[in-house]
Write an enzyme that holds these catalytic residues in place. Structure first.
Site, PDB file in Angstrom:
ATOM      1  N   ASP A 183      15.553 -16.745   7.748  1.00  0.00           N
ATOM      2  CA  ASP A 183      15.861 -17.436   6.495  1.00  0.00           C
ATOM      3  C   ASP A 183      15.507 -18.912   6.619  1.00  0.00           C
ATOM      4  OD1 ASP A 183      16.886 -18.263   4.069  1.00  0.00           O
ATOM      5  OD2 ASP A 183      18.876 -17.425   4.378  1.00  0.00           O
TER       6      ASP A 183
ATOM      7  N   HIS B  75      12.409 -11.300  -3.270  1.00  0.00           N
ATOM      8  CA  HIS B  75      13.020 -12.623  -3.190  1.00  0.00           C
ATOM      9  C   HIS B  75      11.981 -13.711  -2.923  1.00  0.00           C
ATOM     10  CE1 HIS B  75      16.233 -15.509  -2.432  1.00  0.00           C
ATOM     11  NE2 HIS B  75      15.647 -15.844  -1.302  1.00  0.00           N
TER      12      HIS B  75
END
Lengths: 407, 407
Positions: free
Chosen positions: B221, B315
């Site tokens: 991330d 995403h």
């Protein structure tokens, strides 16, 4: 995997790799557990490994890791003895793999692998309530008798007790949290989580030596802990029976909230008098200015005017083995900091853990004395409590609790 | 104190001391902040230091530390502008001392000193609600306008917003917690705590390189985060006005709970499709088997049968600057794991933080798009939200916010 067939602690292994840590407090006085670097691309801290298999479970004598997760589970009403055995088999297998830095299972999604095991330990315990539920009431150890009520206790049943306890510790938080998630998923359909607590201890490398850590009051905490090289260490910490508990230990857990807003406003000398040690370095007040942390506490020492240097209600006096018929235990707690209470004060303190061969010769007499006379008690609230039998470690191919469930 | 008069980041300093870390993502592309080892007996990690004074506040471009504490405070009704100035002066002075590894004040009780500063940073922010209360409504930046409501938001006002924000980060948890306690005490009589959140990121040394961290879903991330050496980094992250915010930044905070019990049951390929990246190494699904984490995402790439390799609702597609008119921000979040909810599911997820020159060209357009079409959204709950103006760093002898309060 170039495992070193010695009793070197993980701290020793870390130190050998150049991160500046000397042999730790748990340094190898009792053998049987090897630590090793995995030959991977992990960092030094990440590669440190505590094997799961051995005479004792991990997470007892090793120094407290930077992050800990404690969880209690209750068996579902439908779970029988074979279900419990399946759960413990699955938990042990996953723990053995994860503590070696491997995925918990074939095809397991990778979450924390690139951080290595980071000294991950997983410890399993059995609460007194477990035994009736699986038809093993006759095997419940006497040492698992309910702890007595102590003056001042303000226990929340929802955060106390439990059929099963899982302690996860690692020097990287994601490794610890991921391991707990894996174990929680394995419990699906067999046991449900009852409570969960998260804590922390010092990050390796924050100090050059594995000096005794401080709690959230700022006190050096744990100086008088028994050390593996001490005579009698094993007899203090590890049980010799009943059969299935030989080499196990009894863990007393207490969530102890610290009333920091009151404590922090006390002047330094008052804090030191309540504890009986200097705040700066943990030296006992009985030892004069040249004392160091490990200077033995002299409970009889007096000032020239005859006043006891360690006050009658000082924490170290009341907690001392000499004050409690020789009662002793291995403390291995973690700090917690869980946000704010409704009144704005910090919900913070100590996740106290003590390991002993028998709580009746460890935590119970000491806490009976502390709860009645310790000057520190007015700054503490015992909010949750649990007692778990921590079985011995499992041999390779076995699982924790096997002697109980198949014995 | 042998400060190195260079722009070396703390990661570089740690690496130079042998803990195996290379120059980090925040490595010195913009100068003005020096890091140094204090010549003490602290460990390598403990001695790492991020100076408080500089053109920007600490805790923005430095890699996320192992432990973070976020706290919001509201001014007491009796606090006027001079009281706020006194608070900020006191906070800055204490932060400057603690980040240097010194006691917060003369005579301050020692709590975390032996762990060194451990890369401690302290960051202060001002909420929109602050300005009216101290007669500075006309100096409130337009960029502090309330964030719009986003579809799916489930915000708890008690854990959102606030007049003042304090972010503390350190690689040793006790150092971070102690620093926050010191700052909270300094607020007594001037401001009251409103909410507090604790988070974590990777412990230094868990991996040999400062690789991109993983969140609690296990996903790498932050790959596409702007890097200090990128052209336009400063323009993306740092504000140029109004006057007192020149060199500051705007921090958007979101407590994002992850619905891990649902997420964890998804098969790996489904998780990867929702994100648009491989879970194992974060490589984009558009790049084929040879792709690595930093392989550029190709939103147009298709399979031989014409299907988009990055799904329409992936995403990474919806978060990409190309999908949002070039909107960009520096994310610097932490994971949280706060126990169990009433239904037994984990209260865990991401303390999201994004820094940008203007939220209208950063978080807002990206979140508007994500909240409407992101396949990941159904596994997330935005439970708290805040926006703070983070003033520029203070010069030596000055304090954060001085240009506003005395300008």
């Amino acid at each position: 995997m170039s495992a070193r067939p010695t009793g070197l602690s993980r701290r020793a292994v870390i130190g050998g790799a150049g991160a500046g840590l000397a042999v730790g407090a748990a340094g190898g006085a009792w053998g049987g557990r090897a630590s090793a670097h995995a030959p991977t691309d992990r960092g030094t801290l990440g590669a440190a490994r505590v094997p799961f298999h051995g005479p004792h479970q991990g997470g007892i004598v090793e120094p407290a890791q930077a992050r800990a997760e404690w969880a209690a589970f209750d068996l579902l009403a439908s779970t029988r003895r074979d279900g419990l055995a399946a759960l413990l088999r699955g938990w042990s297998a996953a723990a053995a793999r994860m503590t070696a830095g491997e995925p918990a299972a074939e095809g397991e999604n990778q979450v924390a692998l690139d951080a290595g095991p980071s000294s991950l330990t997983v410890t399993f315990g059995f609460g007194a309530s477990l035994f009736d539920k699986v038809g093993l009431a006759d095997r419940r150890p006497e040492a698992l008798a309910a702890l007595p009520a102590f003056p001042g206790d303000a226990l929340d049943p929802a955060r106390s007790d439990g059929d099963l306890w899982v302690q996860v510790g690692a020097d990287d938080a994601l490794v610890a949290v991921h391991a707990l998630r894996v174990l929680a998923r394995l419990a699906t359909g067999l046991a449900a989580p009852r409570w969960l607590m998260s804590g922390f201890a010092r990050t390796p490398g924050a100090t050059p030596h594995p000096m005794t850590g401080r709690n959230l009051m700022g006190q050096v905490d744990g100086t008088n802990n028994p050390r593996p090289q001490d005579p009698g260490f094993a007899a203090t910490v590890f049980a010799t029976g009943p059969d299935w508990m030989d080499g196990g230990s009894y863990a007393v857990l207490r969530r102890i909230r610290m009333l920091l807003e009151g404590w922090d406003t006390l002047p330094l000398d008052k804090q030191e008098r309540i504890i009986g040690r200097r705040k700066s370095d943990g030296a006992p007040l009985s030892g004069g200015p040249d004392a160091v942390e490990r200077t033995p506490v002299d409970l009889a020492a007096t000032d020239p005017d005859g006043v006891l240097r360690i006050a009658p209600d000082a924490h170290v006096r009341l907690a001392a083995a000499d004050s409690n018929g020789g009662a002793a235990m291995l403390r291995r707690g973690f700090s917690f900091h869980d946000g704010l209470l409704a009144d704005g004060s910090p919900d913070a303190g100590l996740l106290f853990a003590a390991y002993q061969a028998d709580p009746a010769r460890g935590f119970v007499p000491v806490q009976q004395r502390l709860s009645r006379g310790d000057g520190l008690s007015r700054y503490l609230r015992h909010e949750a409590s649990a007692l778990f039998a921590v079985p011995p470690g499992a041999p390779a191919g076995g699982y924790v609790g096997q002697q109980l469930l198949e014995g």
